[in-house]
Design a protein around this motif. Structure first.
Motif, PDB file in Angstrom:
ATOM      1  N   MET A  64       0.840  -1.203   0.000  1.00 39.89           N
ATOM      2  CA  MET A  64       0.000   0.000   0.000  1.00 39.89           C
ATOM      3  C   MET A  64       0.875   1.254   0.000  1.00 39.89           C
ATOM      4  SD  MET A  64      -3.122   0.766   2.606  1.00 39.89           S
ATOM      5  CE  MET A  64      -3.391  -1.013   2.480  1.00 39.89           C
ATOM      6  N   GLN A  65       0.443   2.283  -0.710  1.00 41.82           N
ATOM      7  CA  GLN A  65       1.230   3.529  -0.755  1.00 41.82           C
ATOM      8  C   GLN A  65       1.406   4.106   0.650  1.00 41.82           C
ATOM      9  OE1 GLN A  65      -0.604   6.395  -3.448  1.00 41.82           O
ATOM     10  NE2 GLN A  65       0.865   5.889  -5.049  1.00 41.82           N
ATOM     11  N   GLN A  66       2.638   4.520   0.933  1.00 44.68           N
ATOM     12  CA  GLN A  66       2.888   5.253   2.190  1.00 44.68           C
ATOM     13  C   GLN A  66       2.572   6.715   1.873  1.00 44.68           C
ATOM     14  OE1 GLN A  66       5.871   1.990   4.121  1.00 44.68           O
ATOM     15  NE2 GLN A  66       6.322   4.159   4.451  1.00 44.68           N
ATOM     16  N   GLN A  67       1.333   7.032   2.007  1.00 45.35           N
ATOM     17  CA  GLN A  67       0.818   8.283   1.452  1.00 45.35           C
ATOM     18  C   GLN A  67      -0.176   8.970   2.385  1.00 45.35           C
ATOM     19  OE1 GLN A  67      -2.922   8.975   0.267  1.00 45.35           O
ATOM     20  NE2 GLN A  67      -2.423   7.892  -1.609  1.00 45.35           N
ATOM     21  N   ILE A  68       0.043  10.252   2.604  1.00 48.58           N
ATOM     22  CA  ILE A  68      -0.911  11.112   3.308  1.00 48.58           C
ATOM     23  C   ILE A  68      -1.401  12.124   2.286  1.00 48.58           C
ATOM     24  CG2 ILE A  68      -1.179  12.860   5.114  1.00 48.58           C
ATOM     25  CD1 ILE A  68       1.119  11.401   6.627  1.00 48.58           C
ATOM     26  N   SER A  69      -2.701  12.152   2.056  1.00 50.59           N
ATOM     27  CA  SER A  69      -3.226  13.045   1.012  1.00 50.59           C
ATOM     28  C   SER A  69      -3.576  14.428   1.552  1.00 50.59           C
ATOM     29  CB  SER A  69      -4.448  12.413   0.347  1.00 50.59           C
ATOM     30  OG  SER A  69      -5.394  12.011   1.310  1.00 50.59           O
ATOM     31  N   VAL A  70      -3.998  14.489   2.805  1.00 50.47           N
ATOM     32  CA  VAL A  70      -4.437  15.762   3.382  1.00 50.47           C
ATOM     33  C   VAL A  70      -4.094  15.804   4.867  1.00 50.47           C
ATOM     34  CG1 VAL A  70      -6.373  17.393   3.618  1.00 50.47           C
ATOM     35  CG2 VAL A  70      -6.542  15.530   1.959  1.00 50.47           C
ATOM     36  N   ASN A 109       3.654  19.872  -0.830  1.00 55.01           N
ATOM     37  CA  ASN A 109       4.595  18.967  -1.501  1.00 55.01           C
ATOM     38  C   ASN A 109       4.048  17.538  -1.624  1.00 55.01           C
ATOM     39  OD1 ASN A 109       4.870  19.427   1.386  1.00 55.01           O
ATOM     40  ND2 ASN A 109       6.497  17.914   1.427  1.00 55.01           N
ATOM     41  N   GLY A 110       3.064  17.381  -2.489  1.00 55.12           N
ATOM     42  CA  GLY A 110       2.507  16.052  -2.707  1.00 55.12           C
ATOM     43  C   GLY A 110       1.351  15.716  -1.798  1.00 55.12           C
ATOM     44  N   LEU A 111       0.859  16.715  -1.110  1.00 62.27           N
ATOM     45  CA  LEU A 111      -0.342  16.552  -0.277  1.00 62.27           C
ATOM     46  C   LEU A 111      -0.992  17.913  -0.104  1.00 62.27           C
ATOM     47  CD1 LEU A 111       0.586  16.141   3.503  1.00 62.27           C
ATOM     48  CD2 LEU A 111       2.119  17.133   1.793  1.00 62.27           C
ATOM     49  N   MET A 112      -2.175  17.913   0.507  1.00 60.31           N
ATOM     50  CA  MET A 112      -2.905  19.153   0.718  1.00 60.31           C
ATOM     51  C   MET A 112      -2.869  19.523   2.197  1.00 60.31           C
ATOM     52  SD  MET A 112      -3.965  19.982  -2.193  1.00 60.31           S
ATOM     53  CE  MET A 112      -4.193  18.329  -2.796  1.00 60.31           C
ATOM     54  N   HIS A 159       9.799  17.898  -1.979  1.00 59.00           N
ATOM     55  CA  HIS A 159       9.694  16.526  -1.470  1.00 59.00           C
ATOM     56  C   HIS A 159      10.871  16.220  -0.562  1.00 59.00           C
ATOM     57  CE1 HIS A 159       7.411  15.921  -5.479  1.00 59.00           C
ATOM     58  NE2 HIS A 159       6.576  16.283  -4.528  1.00 59.00           N
ATOM     59  N   VAL A 160      10.563  15.757   0.625  1.00 57.99           N
ATOM     60  CA  VAL A 160      11.561  15.555   1.678  1.00 57.99           C
ATOM     61  C   VAL A 160      11.845  14.064   1.825  1.00 57.99           C
ATOM     62  CG1 VAL A 160      12.043  15.898   4.131  1.00 57.99           C
ATOM     63  CG2 VAL A 160      10.734  17.614   2.857  1.00 57.99           C
ATOM     64  N   THR A 161      13.140  13.729   1.913  1.00 55.37           N
ATOM     65  CA  THR A 161      13.578  12.336   2.049  1.00 55.37           C
ATOM     66  C   THR A 161      14.321  12.154   3.362  1.00 55.37           C
ATOM     67  OG1 THR A 161      13.846  12.248  -0.354  1.00 55.37           O
ATOM     68  CG2 THR A 161      14.872  10.470   0.910  1.00 55.37           C
TER      69      THR A 161
END
Lengths: 140, 140
Positions: B1-7, B43-46, B135-137
């Motif tokens: 699953m994507q390690q993703q936060i959309s908002v 940066n890739g989210l809201m 985008h932060v790494t």
């Protein structure tokens, strides 16, 4: 100035309990962990889960409260992904706040609280594109 | 699953006051706004700032409290950028929680609360690369 958030840090009471929710529930893998914090590399930012006492010390503000006045959202690729993920998160120690359903503004979503009462909206929102690296763009 | 936060959605008491902090303080521009919510493309989210009552209705959980047990961070390109941004944020309605200084884990940082008591760490962290799109790494 960059419109950039580098980290979201959640205060947690029990690091192992929180880790179980994020690894077994969302299926996410930590990029770093020690005995007080776990970091997850997200879509261009970091998610940190940190012992609340350490977070309070760091921001020099004791007495932070839960549930706080905020929510995080995770968007899924299709409407049919929403309810199963909410079930998986509940089985991993989350609490369903609002079952999956269609909101007035479109899409499909529900809310789950993590074991520390932090709210996650699990949403399908076809208006907001998500690329292969999870970067989300506003759309209407 | 994507390690993703959309908002990330912050509950706010006064939308105009909050908007002033984010636009005049950080210099960020909204991508959408109406009379109850302002969205910023990050940066890739809201980032959303939403009237707290509406956020409570949406997650079906009244009585959310502030300051909540979390923090957001914004990373700047150099050590010398930290203190001036904290000053600008304070002038735009923020409250300094911790002045800029060097923490034990390296880098340089301070904390400011937004007008609704949500904590922002303003940090210079040379170990974490940030690309042109913010985008932060994770790095050590």
């Amino acid at each position: 100035m960059q419109q950039q958030i580098s980290v979201i840090t959640l205060g947690v009471a029990d690091l192992a309990r929180s880790r179980r929710f994020y690894t077994a529930g969302f299926g996410w893998a930590p990029v770093f962990e020690n005995d007080e914090i776990v970091f997850y590399q997200m879509n261009g930012l970091m998610l940190g889960t940190w012992l609340q006492s350490a977070l309070e010390d760091d921001q020099r503000r004791p007495g932070l409260t839960r549930p706080g006045a905020f929510a995080l959202a995770h968007n899924v690729p299709s409407q049919g992904d929403v309810a199963p993920l909410i079930e998986t998160l509940a089985a991993a120690g989350g609490k369903v706040l609002r079952p999956a359903e269609a909101p007035p503004h479109g899409g499909f979503r529900g809310y789950v609280a993590d074991p520390d009462d932090h709210a996650w909206e699990i949403a399908w929102n076809p208006a907001w594109p998500i690329d292969d690296q999870g970067h989300v763009t506003f759309g209407v």
